[in-house]
Design a protein around this motif. Structure first.
Motif, PDB file in Angstrom:
ATOM      1  N   VAL A 196      -7.374  16.399  10.423  1.00 26.62           N
ATOM      2  CA  VAL A 196      -8.679  16.922  10.815  1.00 26.62           C
ATOM      3  C   VAL A 196      -9.752  16.348   9.906  1.00 26.62           C
ATOM      4  CG1 VAL A 196      -8.443  18.968   9.348  1.00 26.62           C
ATOM      5  CG2 VAL A 196      -9.974  19.025  11.306  1.00 26.62           C
ATOM      6  N   SER A 197     -10.870  15.987  10.486  1.00 31.08           N
ATOM      7  CA  SER A 197     -11.984  15.492   9.682  1.00 31.08           C
ATOM      8  C   SER A 197     -12.887  16.665   9.321  1.00 31.08           C
ATOM      9  CB  SER A 197     -12.772  14.437  10.465  1.00 31.08           C
ATOM     10  OG  SER A 197     -13.248  14.989  11.669  1.00 31.08           O
ATOM     11  N   GLY A 198     -13.614  16.513   8.249  1.00 26.61           N
ATOM     12  CA  GLY A 198     -14.503  17.599   7.851  1.00 26.61           C
ATOM     13  C   GLY A 198     -13.752  18.889   7.575  1.00 26.61           C
ATOM     14  N   LEU A 199     -12.790  18.822   6.678  1.00 26.50           N
ATOM     15  CA  LEU A 199     -11.932  19.978   6.402  1.00 26.50           C
ATOM     16  C   LEU A 199     -12.744  21.193   5.985  1.00 26.50           C
ATOM     17  CD1 LEU A 199      -8.870  20.746   6.198  1.00 26.50           C
ATOM     18  CD2 LEU A 199      -9.104  20.350   3.743  1.00 26.50           C
ATOM     19  N   ARG A 200     -12.466  22.313   6.651  1.00 25.83           N
ATOM     20  CA  ARG A 200     -13.142  23.572   6.316  1.00 25.83           C
ATOM     21  C   ARG A 200     -12.213  24.530   5.591  1.00 25.83           C
ATOM     22  NH1 ARG A 200     -15.797  26.732  10.668  1.00 25.83           N
ATOM     23  NH2 ARG A 200     -14.076  26.166  12.042  1.00 25.83           N
ATOM     24  N   GLY A 201     -11.119  24.014   5.107  1.00 24.97           N
ATOM     25  CA  GLY A 201     -10.175  24.845   4.371  1.00 24.97           C
ATOM     26  C   GLY A 201      -8.756  24.510   4.761  1.00 24.97           C
ATOM     27  N   LEU A 202      -7.833  24.766   3.861  1.00 23.25           N
ATOM     28  CA  LEU A 202      -6.410  24.601   4.155  1.00 23.25           C
ATOM     29  C   LEU A 202      -5.713  25.845   3.642  1.00 23.25           C
ATOM     30  CD1 LEU A 202      -4.202  21.521   4.034  1.00 23.25           C
ATOM     31  CD2 LEU A 202      -3.413  23.575   2.836  1.00 23.25           C
ATOM     32  N   PHE A 203      -4.850  26.409   4.481  1.00 21.13           N
ATOM     33  CA  PHE A 203      -4.240  27.693   4.174  1.00 21.13           C
ATOM     34  C   PHE A 203      -2.729  27.525   3.994  1.00 21.13           C
ATOM     35  CE2 PHE A 203      -7.916  30.272   5.422  1.00 21.13           C
ATOM     36  CZ  PHE A 203      -8.617  29.384   6.198  1.00 21.13           C
TER      37      PHE A 203
END
Lengths: 111, 115
Positions: free
Chosen positions: A27-34
């Protein structure tokens, strides 16, 4: 399409044998990784959120790190109770879509 | 503080029957998500409800449906059950701040067996 790939699929360790699990994402423009932990037959338990490359978070024997393309979950001196499936997930870069989960790494720690 | 609660914990149904699963979110959470986890497979996203509205839907047939009530609890309905619907159905809840990027907290799940 956003992709999340976890490796290895399964990992067997001896108690005290440190190792790392990998989660790579596209994914581009990562908004977080959980990161989540899931015991058999139970719901996933939230562990960590990472938001930017270089960020690290720790909890007991677990440490999660993030780069621009992947995250690692380092397990130091694991115990049998750390045995579980570890899942990572990423949100879309925008819009009303929800987390995409990887298939998980099944960790077995033997005494 | 109570976590996400799901009921029932286990269900056994036969092919063609209908089933309703229930979920109560964490107090203060307005979003509810439903996932299917078949044996040996990953979490497959089913539905997302927020403020009573369906925000997104996964790649599942229309016989999977649901709703969210004014108190933010939710139901998942599955009609015309098929054998492959046998799975652990998980509900999660979150605040709605980051539009899909919020931390989701999961319930213990409902194990559905279709015979």
């Amino acid at each position: 399409e956003d992709q999340v790939t976890q490796s290895p699929e399964a990992l067997r360790l001896q108690e005290g044998e440190s190792s790392s699990l990998n989660c790579s994402y596209t994914v581009s423009g990562l908004r977080g990784l959980f990161w989540y932990r899931q015991d058999p037959g139970k719901g996933p338990e939230f562990l960590f959120t990472l938001y930017s490359a270089g960020e690290e978070k720790e909890k007991e024997r677990l440490k999660a790190t993030l780069t621009k393309k992947e995250s690692f979950l380092h397990i130091t001196a694991p115990k049998p109770e750390d045995s579980a499936t570890y899942l990572c997930a990423v949100p879309p870069n925008s819009g009303y879509s929800t987390l995409t989960f990887g298939k998980g790494t099944m960790l077995l720690v033997s005494p | 503080e109570a976590g996400v609660t799901q009921s029932p914990t286990h269900l056994i149904k036969t092919r063609g029957q209908q089933v309703t699963l229930r979920c109560s979110p964490i107090s203060g959470h307005t979003s509810v998500y439903w996932y299917q986890q078949a044996l040996g497979l990953g979490l497959q996203f089913l539905l997302w409800y927020d403020e009573g509205e369906e925000r997104n839907r996964g790649n599942f047939p229309p016989r999977f449906s649901g709703r969210q009530f004014p108190n933010y609890s939710s139901e998942l309905n599955v009609n015309a059950l098929e054998l492959e619907d046998s799975a652990l159905y998980l509900c999660a809840s979150s605040l709605t701040v980051r539009q899909g990027a919020d931390i989701q907290y999961f319930g213990a799940g409902t194990r559905l067996s279709v015979l």
